[in-house]
Write a protein that holds these residues in place. Structure first.
Motif, PDB file in Angstrom:
ATOM      1  N   MET A   1     -34.926 -39.835   9.354  1.00 54.14           N
ATOM      2  CA  MET A   1     -33.869 -40.351  10.054  1.00 54.14           C
ATOM      3  C   MET A   1     -32.578 -39.371  10.110  1.00 54.14           C
ATOM      4  N   SER A   2     -31.971 -38.919   8.753  1.00 62.09           N
ATOM      5  CA  SER A   2     -30.967 -37.988   8.903  1.00 62.09           C
ATOM      6  C   SER A   2     -30.996 -36.960   8.020  1.00 62.09           C
ATOM      7  N   PRO A   3     -30.991 -35.679   8.319  1.00 59.58           N
ATOM      8  CA  PRO A   3     -30.976 -34.597   7.248  1.00 59.58           C
ATOM      9  C   PRO A   3     -30.018 -34.852   6.269  1.00 59.58           C
TER      10      PRO A   3
ATOM     11  N   THR B   1     -34.944 -36.199  17.231  1.00 58.07           N
ATOM     12  CA  THR B   1     -34.702 -35.710  16.031  1.00 58.07           C
ATOM     13  C   THR B   1     -36.263 -35.791  15.085  1.00 58.07           C
ATOM     14  N   PHE B   2     -36.416 -37.217  15.281  1.00 56.62           N
ATOM     15  CA  PHE B   2     -37.668 -37.535  14.569  1.00 56.62           C
ATOM     16  C   PHE B   2     -39.137 -36.923  14.969  1.00 56.62           C
ATOM     17  N   LEU B   3     -39.049 -36.764  16.231  1.00 62.80           N
ATOM     18  CA  LEU B   3     -40.136 -36.346  16.833  1.00 62.80           C
ATOM     19  C   LEU B   3     -40.330 -34.776  16.398  1.00 62.80           C
TER      20      LEU B   3
ATOM     21  N   LEU C   1     -39.002 -33.372  13.901  1.00 58.66           N
ATOM     22  CA  LEU C   1     -39.314 -32.902  12.574  1.00 58.66           C
ATOM     23  C   LEU C   1     -40.833 -33.532  12.365  1.00 58.66           C
ATOM     24  N   ALA C   2     -41.346 -34.408  13.148  1.00 56.68           N
ATOM     25  CA  ALA C   2     -42.844 -34.673  12.891  1.00 56.68           C
ATOM     26  C   ALA C   2     -43.852 -33.654  13.297  1.00 56.68           C
ATOM     27  N   VAL C   3     -43.297 -33.009  14.293  1.00 52.64           N
ATOM     28  CA  VAL C   3     -44.190 -31.827  14.779  1.00 52.64           C
ATOM     29  C   VAL C   3     -44.133 -30.598  13.937  1.00 52.64           C
ATOM     30  N   LYS C   4     -42.957 -30.540  13.315  1.00 51.03           N
ATOM     31  CA  LYS C   4     -42.857 -29.216  12.248  1.00 51.03           C
ATOM     32  C   LYS C   4     -43.690 -29.562  10.964  1.00 51.03           C
ATOM     33  N   CYS C   5     -43.616 -30.824  10.688  1.00 47.05           N
ATOM     34  CA  CYS C   5     -44.581 -31.574   9.588  1.00 47.05           C
ATOM     35  C   CYS C   5     -46.132 -31.125   9.794  1.00 47.05           C
ATOM     36  N   ILE C   6     -46.510 -31.435  11.175  1.00 46.18           N
ATOM     37  CA  ILE C   6     -47.875 -31.158  11.434  1.00 46.18           C
ATOM     38  C   ILE C   6     -48.258 -29.661  11.345  1.00 46.18           C
ATOM     39  N   ARG C   7     -47.594 -28.792  11.632  1.00 47.89           N
ATOM     40  CA  ARG C   7     -47.723 -27.519  11.525  1.00 47.89           C
ATOM     41  C   ARG C   7     -47.598 -27.210  10.334  1.00 47.89           C
ATOM     42  N   SER C   8     -47.223 -27.408   9.501  1.00 46.62           N
ATOM     43  CA  SER C   8     -46.865 -27.081   8.023  1.00 46.62           C
ATOM     44  C   SER C   8     -47.977 -27.760   7.210  1.00 46.62           C
ATOM     45  N   SER C   9     -48.460 -27.108   6.327  1.00 48.25           N
ATOM     46  CA  SER C   9     -49.618 -27.602   5.559  1.00 48.25           C
ATOM     47  C   SER C   9     -49.058 -28.378   4.357  1.00 48.25           C
ATOM     48  N   ARG C  10     -47.589 -28.076   3.922  1.00 47.16           N
ATOM     49  CA  ARG C  10     -46.840 -28.721   2.923  1.00 47.16           C
ATOM     50  C   ARG C  10     -45.437 -28.657   3.271  1.00 47.16           C
ATOM     51  N   SER C  11     -44.741 -29.632   3.097  1.00 52.74           N
ATOM     52  CA  SER C  11     -43.188 -29.903   3.691  1.00 52.74           C
ATOM     53  C   SER C  11     -42.463 -29.217   2.529  1.00 52.74           C
ATOM     54  N   SER C  12     -41.391 -28.574   3.126  1.00 54.74           N
ATOM     55  CA  SER C  12     -40.421 -27.754   1.924  1.00 54.74           C
ATOM     56  C   SER C  12     -38.882 -28.422   2.236  1.00 54.74           C
ATOM     57  N   GLY C  13     -38.882 -29.223   3.589  1.00 52.06           N
ATOM     58  CA  GLY C  13     -37.817 -29.702   3.992  1.00 52.06           C
ATOM     59  C   GLY C  13     -37.352 -31.014   3.614  1.00 52.06           C
ATOM     60  N   SER C  14     -36.598 -31.619   4.600  1.00 52.06           N
ATOM     61  CA  SER C  14     -36.136 -33.096   4.316  1.00 52.06           C
ATOM     62  C   SER C  14     -37.314 -34.096   5.070  1.00 52.06           C
ATOM     63  N   CYS C  15     -38.185 -33.382   5.699  1.00 52.16           N
ATOM     64  CA  CYS C  15     -39.424 -34.390   6.248  1.00 52.16           C
ATOM     65  C   CYS C  15     -40.446 -34.013   5.296  1.00 52.16           C
ATOM     66  N   CYS C  16     -41.345 -35.150   4.773  1.00 50.30           N
ATOM     67  CA  CYS C  16     -42.571 -34.763   4.090  1.00 50.30           C
ATOM     68  C   CYS C  16     -43.785 -35.709   4.800  1.00 50.30           C
ATOM     69  N   MET C  17     -43.410 -36.355   6.001  1.00 49.50           N
ATOM     70  CA  MET C  17     -44.491 -37.140   6.539  1.00 49.50           C
ATOM     71  C   MET C  17     -45.565 -36.044   7.496  1.00 49.50           C
ATOM     72  N   ARG C  18     -46.718 -36.564   7.070  1.00 46.76           N
ATOM     73  CA  ARG C  18     -47.912 -35.808   7.872  1.00 46.76           C
ATOM     74  C   ARG C  18     -48.379 -36.742   9.169  1.00 46.76           C
ATOM     75  N   ARG C  19     -48.869 -36.123   9.964  1.00 45.77           N
ATOM     76  CA  ARG C  19     -49.212 -36.839  11.300  1.00 45.77           C
ATOM     77  C   ARG C  19     -50.280 -37.953  10.943  1.00 45.77           C
TER      78      ARG C  19
END
Length: 883
Positions: free
Chosen positions: A775-777, A709-711, A713-731
């Motif tokens: 870790m958890s949405p 799950t963490f991986l 979310l990390a991939v989604k964060c990398i593709r997005s220039s700015r996070s809008s969900g529960s994940c805000c961590m950039r690569r």
């Protein structure tokens, strides 16, 4: 006759007033002409109009008229601006026989200072009749005197000049005598009586003649003298001088007794008729007699008094030579003495207008005072120059005819020099030159050109908390170099915010002395430091000000008792109930009491002590950690209910303390819920090992699922220039975990009464970064915050600071099953060089099944040898957890 002369005088005065009252402006000077003897109040001219002034200037600029003659003959009619006669003017008294009679006036105006030169020419009127020194003249003439012999007579005196002066003489009719007018030096007319016919004593012994002197006025005025001529017997030779006119020059500083001139006369007679005696003429003035004397035998004239060129520049002396015959014969000559000027008068400095105070911001060329110079000597001896010191803020500006204006030159600064004593030197051109000095005092008035200056740009004030409201915090002081109102300083506090509240709500300031007072007591736990921006303002116009900053540091006092946070029931004020197995061995961890202190520093260092116990031999409390452990193995004889009273004290002065009561139930068959990590694990039974295997497999599955799950979310964060969900961590941010020791910062925060430490990390060159838990949405709280460190502080230094800040060396956490996703506090012991232990407290919110997964993931992001059981990492030795 006198009445007619008086009427003629009045008519002449009116005629002069109406026809010769005129003015001209020559070379910038105004000139009026008036006849003498005008009545008081007579108008000379419209001074205001001629000078281009308004009537208001007479009052506003304080116009006044000064006369160099000393006597104030004129004044100004303030209502009309006219120059009027103030006193009787007698031209003969002012100017004597001078052909020109001019009264110089100085017209002075103020604000700004301005000087005009006005000349009033006094025209002569025929107000004086010729007058002889004596009304009766007696002459003795021998009857043998030949025809044509001349007998000088005394001249009449007419003070008037010009056409009104003495013009001619007439003699009453007599066949033996006639009159002849002789002009001598200086234009003086001397009458001579000429013998026109031989005298005959026997026919007429005495001749009575009337000598009349006439002037050129209109109407003509005259004076008379009665001449009595006595006819004598023969002494028929008159003494004759070698010269009819002797001219001599003498310096005014010639000593008394010096010979002025030697006159010489001879008489052709013999005996007593040829012996000559010299004397001054019968009508010699007292002035001549006071200065000169004559030797009656030799005819030499000597100096017996002081000569003064400035009062009399020449003398006309009538010398008489008489023989001793009978009748005595008399000869005459004239001695003209010219007095030569000597530089015996020092120049004089005259103040036309006294200096007025000058503003320090006055521009160059501001007129300060008006003055003039004069020297009573003549020629080069009377030429005067004025000088100022070479280094001076003032300069003399010449205007006209030895008149000067003292003006400013350069910048004036009252704060450096408030008063100037200007020494002016006047020097003439004589040989040797003479000089005089005059000192002018010029005051410099203040201008508000200096702001108040504080004694220092910032002040540090250390204030204990819980002070008395209204007590003085500090006194600031500012000074102003200006003077008077410009130097009066008032103080104020500029508006600023302290915790979103105006600073005026905390302190107030005395505007007169700069004292700052508190409006209420301060609490260190709420406010540790704030700033006060104070201003000092003077009373000038416009006012000037300056600012200073007062830094107020609140000093902590031990005013908070330790607060129990675990056991949670004890923290809420109730009795804490704990259970333990009767099979517990020595060193068994029963529970742990955790407390925090809202104070800081030493005031927050906490120690634990067992105050009371049902059986004090059974339990012990760690002084620093608050761990409650058994001192020995529990026996069957020990009571099943044990009560402990634990005292918690801080290290402040005075000491603050609190207590917690723990009730422990000793039960049979109860297994230990908390494993002692410091003891080796007991060899599990087959059944226990099987359960443990199932738990490990479950946890591993959940951990793998969490990692996937963490991986994602990390991939989604990398593709997005700015996070809008529960994940805000950039690569790039996640990469920073690969080297946790590269840039690590530990920060102590406050959350109400609970203190905690956050582990902060990030690249020094990166921007501040914020991480949410991936870790958890369904996580309820933000898990961690990573910011850019304020400095590249070494990790060991950070740990040292942390050790000094934390109340004790070991913290733990309490996890209470309140909801599915619950907050927790995790204490990590940090081990660095030397084996010394420190504690980092991490907070978060996560579901209990993911705790091990989280710890495993944290350790695998760049960590070495980390397992799910939290084996030692580069910065973490062990994790104490209680779920």
């Amino acid at each position: 006759m006198d009445f007619i002369i008086f009427l003629c005088t009045i008519w002449q005065a009116l005629w002069w007033h109406h026809f010769f009252l005129l003015w001209t402006t020559i070379d910038g000077q105004t000139r009026y002409s008036i006849p003498e003897e005008l009545k008081q109040g007579s108008v000379v001219g419209n001074l205001a109009k001629d000078l281009g002034l308004g009537l208001s200037d007479i009052f506003d600029r304080k116009l006044r008229v000064a006369s160099e003659a000393g006597e104030q003959y004129f004044s100004v009619d303030a209502g009309k601006g006219e120059l009027v006669v103030n006193d009787r003017i007698d031209r003969e008294a002012l100017c004597g026989q001078s052909a020109s009679c001019v009264l110089p006036l100085q017209v002075v105006l103020e604000d700004p200072l301005q000087l005009f030169r006005v000349e009033v020419e006094i025209q002569d009127i025929n107000d004086n009749s010729p007058k002889f020194p004596s009304n009766d003249i007696t002459l003795e003439i021998a009857e043998s005197t030949v025809v044509g012999v001349r007998f000088p007579l005394e001249s009449a005196i007419d003070p008037d000049v010009g056409s009104n002066s003495l013009k001619s003489y007439t003699l009453s009719k007599d066949e033996c005598f006639s009159i002849r007018i002789k002009e001598v030096a200086g234009g003086r007319k001397v009458p001579e009586l000429i013998l026109a016919k031989l005298l005959d004593r026997e026919k007429k012994a005495v001749h009575h003649l009337l000598l009349t002197a006439l002037d050129g006025g209109n109407p003509v005025r005259s004076g008379t003298s009665q001449i009595s001529v006595k006819v004598l017997d023969n002494n028929d030779n008159v003494p004759v001088f070698e010269k009819i006119l002797y001219k001599v020059s003498i310096h005014e500083n010639t000593a008394d007794g010096a010979t002025v001139v030697e006159t010489k006369a001879s008489d052709m007679d013999e005996g007593q008729n040829g012996e000559i005696e010299y004397s001054f003429g019968a009508h010699t003035s007292d002035i001549v007699l006071s200065v000169f004397t004559i030797d009656e035998i030799s005819g030499s004239i000597f100096l017996k008094g002081k000569l003064d060129y400035e009062s009399t520049s020449n003398y006309e002396i009538d010398v008489s030579a008489k023989d001793k015959g009978s009748p005595r014969m008399e000869g005459h000559c004239t001695v003209h003495v010219e007095v030569l000027d000597v530089n015996d008068n020092a120049p004089e400095i005259i103040l036309t207008s006294h200096p007025k105070p000058v503003r320090e911001d006055s521009p160059n060329g501001t007129v300060v005072a008006l003055l003039s110079a004069r020297d009573l000597d003549s020629g080069d001896n009377g030429k005067v120059t004025l000088q100022l010191p070479h280094i001076s803020q003032f300069v003399l500006k010449p205007s006209f005819a030895q008149n000067y204006a003292l003006v400013t030159r350069g910048i004036l600064d009252r704060e450096n020099v408030s008063e100037y004593n200007i020494e002016i030197t006047a020097t003439d051109s004589g040989s040797p030159p003479l000089s005089s000095k005059k000192t002018l005092t010029v005051s410099i008035t203040d201008v508000n050109d200096n702001p108040p200056v504080f004694t220092q740009p910032s002040y540090n004030v250390y204030l204990k908390e819980n002070g008395v409201p209204g007590s003085i915090l500090y006194s600031v002081s500012a000074s102003d170099l200006d003077f008077g109102e410009n130097a009066k300083v008032s103080y104020s506090i500029l508006d600023s915010k302290v915790q979103d509240v105006s600073v005026s709500s905390y302190v107030y300031m005395n505007s007169d002395n700069g004292s700052i007072y508190s409006m209420h007591s301060f609490d260190y736990e709420k406010l540790k430091v704030f700033q006060i921006l104070v201003q000092a303002k003077d009373q000038g116009s416009p006012c000037l000000s300056s600012n200073a900053t007062v830094h107020v540091f609140i000093l902590d006092q031990n005013d908070n008792a330790p607060a129990v946070i675990y056991p949670s029931s004890a923290a809420l004020g109730s009795l804490s109930h704990q259970r333990m197995p009767r099979s517990a061995k020595a060193g068994h961890l029963v529970t742990k009491v955790t407390a925090v202190d809202a104070d800081s520093g030493h005031n927050a260092w906490i120690s634990y002590r067992l105050a009371e116990a049902t059986d004090s031999s059974l339990f012990t409390v760690n002084l620093y950690t608050g761990e409650v452990r058994t001192k020995r193995a529990v026996s069957e004889q020990d009571d099943s209910s044990q009560r402990l009273l634990i005292e918690i004290k801080d290290d402040g002065e005075p000491v603050q303390s609190s207590t917690v009561t723990v009730s422990i139930m000793v039960e049979d068959g109860l297994h230990e819920p908390i494993l002692d990590l410091r003891q080796k694990a007991v060899e599990p039974s087959k059944k226990t090992g099987r359960i443990t295997l199932y738990l490990i497999l479950s946890l591993a599955s959940v951990s793998v699922l969490s990692l996937v799950t963490f991986l994602i979310l990390a991939v989604k964060c990398i593709r997005s220039s700015r996070s809008s969900g529960s994940c805000c961590m950039r690569r790039s941010d996640c990469d920073d975990y690969k080297n946790p020791n590269r840039n690590l910062q530990i920060q102590l925060n406050t959350d109400g009464p609970i203190k905690y430490v956050e582990v902060l990390g990030g690249d020094m060159l990166s921007q501040s970064q914020s991480f949410r838990s991936c870790m958890s949405p369904m996580s309820e709280y933000s898990d961690f915050t990573l910011i850019k460190p304020s400095s590249t502080t070494d990790f060991k230094e950070v740990i040292s600071v942390l050790d000094a800040s934390l109340p004790d060396s070991t913290w733990t956490f309490e996890s209470q099953q309140v909801s599915k996703y619950q907050p927790f506090i995790l204490a990590l012991k940090i081990q660095y060089d030397g084996g010394e232990m420190s504690t980092v407290v991490l907070r978060g919110s996560i579901s209990p099944p993911l705790i091990e997964s989280w710890k495993w993931m944290l350790c695998t992001n760049g960590m070495q040898s980390c397992t799910k059981r939290s084996t030692p990492c580069p910065f973490a030795a062990s994790a104490l957890s209680h779920l």
